[in-house]
Design an enzyme around this catalytic site. Structure first.
Site, PDB file in Angstrom:
ATOM      1  N   LYS A 243     101.591 -61.259  -6.182  1.00  0.00           N
ATOM      2  CA  LYS A 243     101.183 -59.980  -6.190  1.00  0.00           C
ATOM      3  C   LYS A 243     101.906 -59.242  -6.586  1.00  0.00           C
ATOM      4  CE  LYS A 243      96.766 -59.038  -6.085  1.00  0.00           C
ATOM      5  NZ  LYS A 243      96.249 -58.972  -7.569  1.00  0.00           N
TER       6      LYS A 243
ATOM      7  N   ASP B 201      96.332 -57.754 -11.987  1.00  0.00           N
ATOM      8  CA  ASP B 201      97.298 -58.752 -12.464  1.00  0.00           C
ATOM      9  C   ASP B 201      96.933 -58.600 -13.678  1.00  0.00           C
ATOM     10  OD1 ASP B 201      97.433 -59.079 -10.004  1.00  0.00           O
ATOM     11  OD2 ASP B 201      95.675 -60.583 -10.075  1.00  0.00           O
TER      12      ASP B 201
ATOM     13  N   GLU C 128     110.549 -67.878   8.462  1.00  0.00           N
ATOM     14  CA  GLU C 128     109.667 -67.407   7.166  1.00  0.00           C
ATOM     15  C   GLU C 128     108.621 -66.776   7.631  1.00  0.00           C
ATOM     16  OE1 GLU C 128     108.184 -71.563   7.355  1.00  0.00           O
ATOM     17  OE2 GLU C 128     109.869 -70.749   7.723  1.00  0.00           O
TER      18      GLU C 128
ATOM     19  N   CYS D 179     110.441 -76.952  10.667  1.00  0.00           N
ATOM     20  CA  CYS D 179     109.484 -77.890  11.459  1.00  0.00           C
ATOM     21  C   CYS D 179     109.042 -78.856  11.257  1.00  0.00           C
ATOM     22  CB  CYS D 179     108.168 -77.412  11.462  1.00  0.00           C
ATOM     23  SG  CYS D 179     107.251 -77.355  12.908  1.00  0.00           S
ATOM     24  N   TYR D 180     107.893 -79.307   9.968  1.00  0.00           N
ATOM     25  CA  TYR D 180     107.567 -80.558   9.404  1.00  0.00           C
ATOM     26  C   TYR D 180     108.839 -81.348   9.049  1.00  0.00           C
ATOM     27  CZ  TYR D 180     105.291 -84.886   7.695  1.00  0.00           C
ATOM     28  OH  TYR D 180     104.411 -86.409   8.078  1.00  0.00           O
TER      29      TYR D 180
END
Length: 522
Positions: free
Chosen positions: A378, A232, A176, A87-88
């Site tokens: 995560k 975590d 993505e 894209c960009y």
């Protein structure tokens, strides 16, 4: 060192997804700001570069521009550096190389049908008429010299490109995101066919490497870790304990704001199951006394954070006295999204609300940091936890805010209200688990509202609190949608809460998404 693909961030909301997809393909990836110095990128010895999307137009004042030297890089083996612009990122490549980028007459947001013109490399195994996700207001109007179109859509004549001189590619869509069919295949094609990666990244290899790294870093010194009982810090505690044994001490603080049974469960799990040295500090009265009468949620967070630091310092002093030496290292469960946020080329995003966790401890405490998961997402930490034998009840646990139930009791934090909320929250979570719905939502909890309503129970009129139930679906918490839980289930939970908990006579269900709302109410 693992082979790696470097992603240069131009500000896209999807940049983290690019890194996830590359890692899912078995190749390690790192995100760096698009302003990163050229020599820093070269020093990482990447196998390829991906240029992310972004919210700007290449011709805007202050828009991030692409360093032309990046497009002339060679790898350590002397071959040209593969580059994929998304894209960009594609527009920045074209703009830098003399192509044309203009505002499109018709913006393109959402699904489009990709027509594959050449499936030799980047689009290998991608069927014609594939659905892709577009999100752009600009488009290419002229290709740079030596570039050719390899795919188009009805609205974008140049939807994917390739250089005939170097292994440079670009796509106008977003491979993505899950809305792009075969998007993972396109990124795999770039990693394997174009960059020549072998795929040497797995959570299992990470575990053994990280253990060796921790042992080398710590030597004979001691480490302390602030344990919250969440995913975590729990997985970090088990990893460090396997690496260091008795050189690790975990500190678990009861701030009076934990969920029902949490104070006992965490101690049992880590002392009895993992045999970790755990110092449990019950400071509930200290926290709750300081929170008395406080209504503002930011003030609650500041009080909790400052009090935690005091308690943690005292607990560390006790560890020093027991050991006869001061621990040198502090371990934290910092994740990669936190690191990415701090290196964004735009700087940290605006503060929506202060986040309190062990990572908020001040530098003046004087520890060297150990952050074993600062390169991980995560879901990767959860996979490592499974490999280490961390119980599913911890691995699959929903996120819990650092300030705990203080930000789920709206208004002043009172002991009686906390007790009521704990019971309501426990009923909601237990029923989600009993009906196999817990793992289908990203986060679920109860909120006690500072609202009283009239009710009728038996022959008596009641005037009691309202309980709000909140359940959301999400990938990473950055955006979230309210969970469509079955109506019969919600009715059942509401019935249990109202009938079993004195102090609540009405339940409501939150159907707000993020944005515009946040997941938590405070």
């Amino acid at each position: 060192m693992h082979e790696r693909i470097i992603i240069l961030d131009f500000g896209s909301q999807y940049t983290q997804l690019i890194a996830r997809r590359i890692r899912e393909a078995g190749v390690f990836s790192e995100i760096h700001p698009c302003t990163a110095a050229l020599d820093e990128i070269v020093a990482l010895e990447p196998k390829g570069l991906i240029l992310s999307g972004g919210p700007c137009s290449v011709y805007d004042d202050g828009a991030p521009q692409l360093d032309p030297a990046l497009l002339a890089l060679t790898r350590t083996d002397g071959t040209p550096m593969p580059v994929l612009g998304i894209c960009y990122g594609l527009q920045a490549m074209a703009h830098t190389l003399g192509g044309g980028v203009e505002r499109a007459a018709r913006r393109e947001f959402g699904r489009a049908h990709l027509r594959v013109d050449d499936d030799a490399d980047l689009l290998a195994s991608i069927p014609d008429d594939t659905v892709v996700w577009m999100s752009h207001g600009d488009h290419l109007t002229r290709l740079p010299a030596d570039y050719e179109t390899i795919a188009h859509t009805d609205n974008a004549p140049i939807a994917a490109v390739r250089s005939s001189e170097r292994p440079h590619f670009g796509v106008q869509f977003h491979p993505e995101v899950v809305h792009t069919d075969h998007g993972a295949q396109i990124l795999e094609n770039f990693a394997y066919r174009i960059c020549g990666c072998a795929g040497d990244w797995t959570p299992a290899s990470f575990v053994e490497e990280k253990k060796r790294e921790i042992r080398d870093q710590v030597g004979d010194e001691h480490v302390i870790l602030g344990l919250s009982g969440g995913v975590d810090s729990s997985v970090a505690a088990v990893l460090l304990h396997e690496a260091l044994g008795d050189q690790l001490t975990c500190i678990f603080v009861n701030n009076g704001l934990l969920r029902k049974g949490e104070w006992e469960q965490v101690q049992t799990t880590f002392r009895d199951h993992f045999h970790v040295h755990l110092d449990a500090v019950d400071a509930a009265d200290l926290f709750l006394d300081r929170l008395e009468g406080v209504i503002d949620p930011e003030q609650k967070r500041v009080i909790i954070g400052n009090t935690f630091i005091e308690v943690f310092e005292d607990a560390t002093a006790a560890v020093t006295e027991r050991l006869g030496t001061t621990p040198t290292f502090l371990a934290q469960g910092t994740l990669y999204p936190d690191v990415i946020e701090s290196v964004s080329f735009k700087g940290p995003s605006a503060t929506i609300k202060t986040h309190h966790n062990v990572g908020g401890l001040p530098e003046e405490l004087g520890f060297d940091l150990i952050e074993p998961f600062r390169e991980l997402f995560k879901d990767e930490v959860r996979e490592i936890g499974r490999l280490l034998g961390v119980p599913p009840s911890i691995i699959g646990r929903h996120p819990f805010p650092g300030p705990g139930l203080a930000v789920r009791v709206l208004g002043p934090v009172r002991r009686d209200d906390l007790a009521v909320l704990r019971e309501a929250d426990a009923i909601f979570i237990n029923e989600l688990q009993r009906y196999n719905l817990y793992d289908q939502v990203w986060q679920a909890f109860a909120v006690l509202l500072p609202v009283q309503s009239v009710g009728v129970m038996g022959d008596e009129r009641t005037y009691e609190n309202v309980c709000a139930l909140r359940a959301v679906t999400s990938v990473d918490g950055m955006t979230a949608d309210w969970a469509r839980l079955p109506h019969d289930f919600l009715a059942h939970v509401s019935g249990r809460i109202v009938n079993e908990i004195r102090g609540i006579n009405r339940c409501v269900y939150d159907i707000s998404s993020k944005p515009p709302a946040t997941i938590e109410w405070e």
